[in-house]
Design a protein around this motif. Structure first.
Motif, PDB file in Angstrom:
ATOM      1  N   GLY A 193       0.816  -1.207   0.000  1.00  0.00           N
ATOM      2  CA  GLY A 193       0.000   0.000   0.000  1.00  0.00           C
ATOM      3  C   GLY A 193       0.849   1.257   0.000  1.00  0.00           C
ATOM      4  N   PRO A 194       0.200   2.420  -0.059  1.00  0.00           N
ATOM      5  CA  PRO A 194       0.946   3.686  -0.129  1.00  0.00           C
ATOM      6  C   PRO A 194       1.466   4.177   1.214  1.00  0.00           C
ATOM      7  CG  PRO A 194      -1.405   4.112  -0.229  1.00  0.00           C
ATOM      8  CD  PRO A 194      -1.249   2.620  -0.224  1.00  0.00           C
ATOM      9  N   GLU A 195       0.962   3.596   2.310  1.00  0.00           N
ATOM     10  CA  GLU A 195       1.324   4.079   3.645  1.00  0.00           C
ATOM     11  C   GLU A 195       1.910   2.953   4.492  1.00  0.00           C
ATOM     12  OE1 GLU A 195       1.121   7.173   4.484  1.00  0.00           O
ATOM     13  OE2 GLU A 195      -0.017   7.925   2.751  1.00  0.00           O
ATOM     14  N   PRO A 196       2.699   3.296   5.519  1.00  0.00           N
ATOM     15  CA  PRO A 196       3.155   2.276   6.469  1.00  0.00           C
ATOM     16  C   PRO A 196       1.958   1.676   7.206  1.00  0.00           C
ATOM     17  CG  PRO A 196       4.427   4.305   6.697  1.00  0.00           C
ATOM     18  CD  PRO A 196       3.265   4.631   5.814  1.00  0.00           C
ATOM     19  N   LEU A 197       2.122   0.459   7.693  1.00  0.00           N
ATOM     20  CA  LEU A 197       1.046  -0.179   8.456  1.00  0.00           C
ATOM     21  C   LEU A 197       1.642  -0.963   9.617  1.00  0.00           C
ATOM     22  CD1 LEU A 197       1.041  -3.462   7.704  1.00  0.00           C
ATOM     23  CD2 LEU A 197       0.023  -2.632   5.602  1.00  0.00           C
ATOM     24  N   THR A 198       0.781  -1.248  10.581  1.00  0.00           N
ATOM     25  CA  THR A 198       1.198  -2.002  11.765  1.00  0.00           C
ATOM     26  C   THR A 198       0.235  -3.162  11.985  1.00  0.00           C
ATOM     27  OG1 THR A 198       2.120  -0.024  12.808  1.00  0.00           O
ATOM     28  CG2 THR A 198       1.650  -1.900  14.242  1.00  0.00           C
ATOM     29  N   ILE A 199       0.774  -4.346  12.176  1.00  0.00           N
ATOM     30  CA  ILE A 199      -0.049  -5.536  12.409  1.00  0.00           C
ATOM     31  C   ILE A 199      -0.354  -5.625  13.900  1.00  0.00           C
ATOM     32  CG2 ILE A 199      -0.113  -8.052  12.261  1.00  0.00           C
ATOM     33  CD1 ILE A 199       1.885  -7.727   9.898  1.00  0.00           C
ATOM     34  N   SER A 200      -1.641  -5.738  14.214  1.00  0.00           N
ATOM     35  CA  SER A 200      -2.028  -5.738  15.629  1.00  0.00           C
ATOM     36  C   SER A 200      -2.610  -7.065  16.099  1.00  0.00           C
ATOM     37  CB  SER A 200      -3.052  -4.625  15.894  1.00  0.00           C
ATOM     38  OG  SER A 200      -4.230  -4.837  15.133  1.00  0.00           O
ATOM     39  N   GLN A 201      -3.262  -7.811  15.220  1.00  0.00           N
ATOM     40  CA  GLN A 201      -3.890  -9.064  15.640  1.00  0.00           C
ATOM     41  C   GLN A 201      -3.804 -10.108  14.532  1.00  0.00           C
ATOM     42  OE1 GLN A 201      -7.972  -8.328  16.784  1.00  0.00           O
ATOM     43  NE2 GLN A 201      -7.471  -8.173  18.951  1.00  0.00           N
ATOM     44  N   VAL A 202      -3.830 -11.363  14.963  1.00  0.00           N
ATOM     45  CA  VAL A 202      -3.921 -12.487  14.032  1.00  0.00           C
ATOM     46  C   VAL A 202      -4.998 -13.434  14.545  1.00  0.00           C
ATOM     47  CG1 VAL A 202      -2.757 -14.533  13.129  1.00  0.00           C
ATOM     48  CG2 VAL A 202      -1.544 -12.354  13.216  1.00  0.00           C
ATOM     49  N   ILE A 203      -5.905 -13.799  13.668  1.00  0.00           N
ATOM     50  CA  ILE A 203      -6.990 -14.710  14.022  1.00  0.00           C
ATOM     51  C   ILE A 203      -6.862 -15.973  13.178  1.00  0.00           C
ATOM     52  CG2 ILE A 203      -9.496 -15.049  14.031  1.00  0.00           C
ATOM     53  CD1 ILE A 203      -9.822 -12.068  14.452  1.00  0.00           C
ATOM     54  N   VAL A 204      -6.867 -17.121  13.845  1.00  0.00           N
ATOM     55  CA  VAL A 204      -6.815 -18.411  13.157  1.00  0.00           C
ATOM     56  C   VAL A 204      -8.099 -19.164  13.469  1.00  0.00           C
ATOM     57  CG1 VAL A 204      -5.537 -20.550  12.807  1.00  0.00           C
ATOM     58  CG2 VAL A 204      -4.307 -18.455  13.407  1.00  0.00           C
ATOM     59  N   ASN A 205      -8.856 -19.458  12.432  1.00  0.00           N
ATOM     60  CA  ASN A 205     -10.139 -20.167  12.603  1.00  0.00           C
ATOM     61  C   ASN A 205     -11.009 -19.509  13.677  1.00  0.00           C
ATOM     62  OD1 ASN A 205      -9.336 -21.904  10.613  1.00  0.00           O
ATOM     63  ND2 ASN A 205      -8.944 -23.641  11.962  1.00  0.00           N
ATOM     64  N   ASP A 206     -11.158 -18.192  13.559  1.00  0.00           N
ATOM     65  CA  ASP A 206     -12.035 -17.391  14.426  1.00  0.00           C
ATOM     66  C   ASP A 206     -11.538 -17.267  15.866  1.00  0.00           C
ATOM     67  OD1 ASP A 206     -13.825 -16.941  12.323  1.00  0.00           O
ATOM     68  OD2 ASP A 206     -14.874 -18.827  12.719  1.00  0.00           O
ATOM     69  N   SER A 207     -10.285 -17.624  16.119  1.00  0.00           N
ATOM     70  CA  SER A 207      -9.717 -17.466  17.461  1.00  0.00           C
ATOM     71  C   SER A 207      -8.487 -16.567  17.389  1.00  0.00           C
ATOM     72  CB  SER A 207      -9.315 -18.824  18.052  1.00  0.00           C
ATOM     73  OG  SER A 207     -10.453 -19.657  18.200  1.00  0.00           O
ATOM     74  N   ILE A 208      -8.431 -15.584  18.294  1.00  0.00           N
ATOM     75  CA  ILE A 208      -7.257 -14.712  18.351  1.00  0.00           C
ATOM     76  C   ILE A 208      -6.063 -15.524  18.836  1.00  0.00           C
ATOM     77  CG2 ILE A 208      -6.265 -12.671  19.443  1.00  0.00           C
ATOM     78  CD1 ILE A 208      -9.068 -11.526  19.660  1.00  0.00           C
ATOM     79  N   TRP A 209      -4.931 -15.361  18.160  1.00  0.00           N
ATOM     80  CA  TRP A 209      -3.776 -16.208  18.464  1.00  0.00           C
ATOM     81  C   TRP A 209      -2.518 -15.356  18.611  1.00  0.00           C
ATOM     82  CZ3 TRP A 209      -5.625 -20.872  19.398  1.00  0.00           C
ATOM     83  CH2 TRP A 209      -4.730 -21.894  19.720  1.00  0.00           C
ATOM     84  N   ASN A 210      -1.625 -15.822  19.473  1.00  0.00           N
ATOM     85  CA  ASN A 210      -0.348 -15.132  19.638  1.00  0.00           C
ATOM     86  C   ASN A 210       0.495 -15.283  18.373  1.00  0.00           C
ATOM     87  OD1 ASN A 210      -0.883 -14.319  22.278  1.00  0.00           O
ATOM     88  ND2 ASN A 210      -0.123 -16.255  23.137  1.00  0.00           N
ATOM     89  N   PHE A 211       1.277 -14.262  18.104  1.00  0.00           N
ATOM     90  CA  PHE A 211       2.088 -14.290  16.889  1.00  0.00           C
ATOM     91  C   PHE A 211       3.340 -13.446  17.084  1.00  0.00           C
ATOM     92  CE2 PHE A 211      -0.432 -10.487  16.633  1.00  0.00           C
ATOM     93  CZ  PHE A 211       0.368  -9.551  15.997  1.00  0.00           C
ATOM     94  N   GLY A 212       4.277 -13.648  16.190  1.00  0.00           N
ATOM     95  CA  GLY A 212       5.483 -12.828  16.150  1.00  0.00           C
ATOM     96  C   GLY A 212       5.727 -12.369  14.724  1.00  0.00           C
TER      97      GLY A 212
END
Length: 389
Positions: A61-80
């Motif tokens: 995209g044209p702007e920087p972005l920040t990843i805040s959440q990851v969902i796997v099969n409708d469940s919020i999951w820890n990520f790196g």
């Protein structure tokens, strides 16, 4: 006089630079925040590991972005995320998710940015992604060998049988070759457009295919005309036509290798095996097509070996790329180049047929040639049933 000419060319350029700089510094005159954040996160590839998932991503995209959440099969999951959760424009990263995936089950992964933009990726049937090892490298290479070199070589073995044909029947075989190539040209373009659509929108995959095809066609036409002029020939030599055909078919087979390698890497082993069998049957006809221009000369054994390797070996490279380092935009580019090369061969063979018929005061399109052309299309269409899914 020369100075004035140079200045007349520089003035518009300098004015253009000044206008662009002014707009970038002062804006377009209408200051209004967008209704929604303009963020585009592209998922390049999802690898399944013993501990979970590794997702290759890029900010297109044209702007920087920040990843805040990851969902796997409708469940919020820890990520790196490496190198960082914040990605600048065109920066790439990798998300690591420790997840107890289940063999064969589908998994949907949603990546949510700080501004709430959702990017979704899907694993149709989870299975361990092949690791980059020498054994897998060789296995994928053998698959490409079966798909590319073996069927092309089998097709070339028809040369002694076709060599005994009369001039009219040789022309019919050449017309059949044009039919084969026309089908390949359309199919290669279609595959290129499909692959280009998977690339980030900013890279304009469809346009990359078209540019690759057009520029390759024009480049080969120019090179062919230069060679004819240098050798004082009115038409291309049969071997040069066969060589160009082998190059075009080779680039097409690179795309086939990509499809097979990607299928195996995604765990679709049954589909991959089906594609191997299908492409093997499908590609025999390509070997026949390469042999057709050689019917008017006496090629050496090493000529056949060279043509077989050029046309078939790219399938090996394709399986490696598809299995380990697949890139949609590169695949689209190669398919576009292949389409352009195939189109140039169609042009040259058609021109050769027209000249031969004029020389013998025959109709440009005879019923025999038309039948050969139609049979070529039908052969490719029917054998394509083995490789479409």
């Amino acid at each position: 006089m020369k100075v004035k000419w140079i200045i007349s060319g520089l003035v518009p350029l300098l004015l253009l630079v000044a206008v662009v700089a002014w707009v970038m510094i002062n804006g377009a005159g209408i200051e209004k925040d967008p209704a929604a954040p303009i963020e585009v996160l592209n998922i390049e590839r999802i690898n399944t590991t013993y501990s979970g998932f590794e997702i290759s991503i890029s900010n297109t995209g044209p702007e920087p972005l920040t990843i805040s959440q990851v969902i796997v099969n409708d469940s919020i999951w820890n990520f790196g995320v490496s190198p960082s959760e914040s990605l600048k424009r065109f920066e790439e990263g990798e998300i690591t998710i420790n997840y107890p995936w289940v063999q064969g089950d589908p998994h949907v992964i949603k990546i949510i940015t700080e501004n709430g933009i959702i990017t979704e990726g899907e694993i149709a049937a989870a299975t361990l992604t092949p690791e980059r090892s020498w054994s897998n490298f060789l296995n994928y290479g053998f698959i490409g060998f079966y798909v590319g070199i073996v069927p092309i070589t089998l097709g070339l073995l028809w040369y002694p049988f076709m060599k005994r044909f009369s001039r009219k029947w040789i022309n019919a075989i050449l017309a059949l070759t044009v039919g084969l190539l026309l089908f390949l040209f359309i199919g290669t373009l279609a595959d290129g457009f499909e692959m280009g659509a998977e690339a980030p929108a900013v890279l304009q995959g469809t346009m990359v295919v078209m540019l690759g095809a057009v520029l390759t066609f024009l480049l080969l036409i120019g090179f062919d005309q230069y060679s004819q002029k240098k050798q004082a020939l009115k038409v291309s030599s049969p071997f040069n036509i066969a060589l160009l055909m082998a190059v075009g078919i080779g680039l097409h087979n690179f795309g086939e290798g990509l499809a097979i390698g990607t299928s195996f890497s995604l765990g679709e082993a049954a589909l991959g095996t089906f594609l191997v069998i299908g492409f093997t049957l499908h590609n025999i006809t390509e070997g026949i097509g390469i042999a057709a221009p050689l019917l008017k000369i006496k090629p050496r054994i090493r000529d056949f070996v060279l043509l077989g390797v050029i046309a078939g070996a790219p399938a090996i490279i394709g399986t490696w790329v598809g299995g380990f380092i697949f890139s949609p935009i590169l695949g689209a580019l190669f398919l576009g180049i292949g389409a352009g090369a195939i189109l140039q061969v169609i042009y040259v063979i058609t021109k050769m047929l027209i000249n031969d018929h004029k020389k013998h005061l025959e109709p440009t399109v005879s019923w025999l040639n038309f039948s050969g052309f139609t049979i070529g299309l039908l052969i490719m269409y029917l054998t394509a049933f083995f490789v479409k899914y």
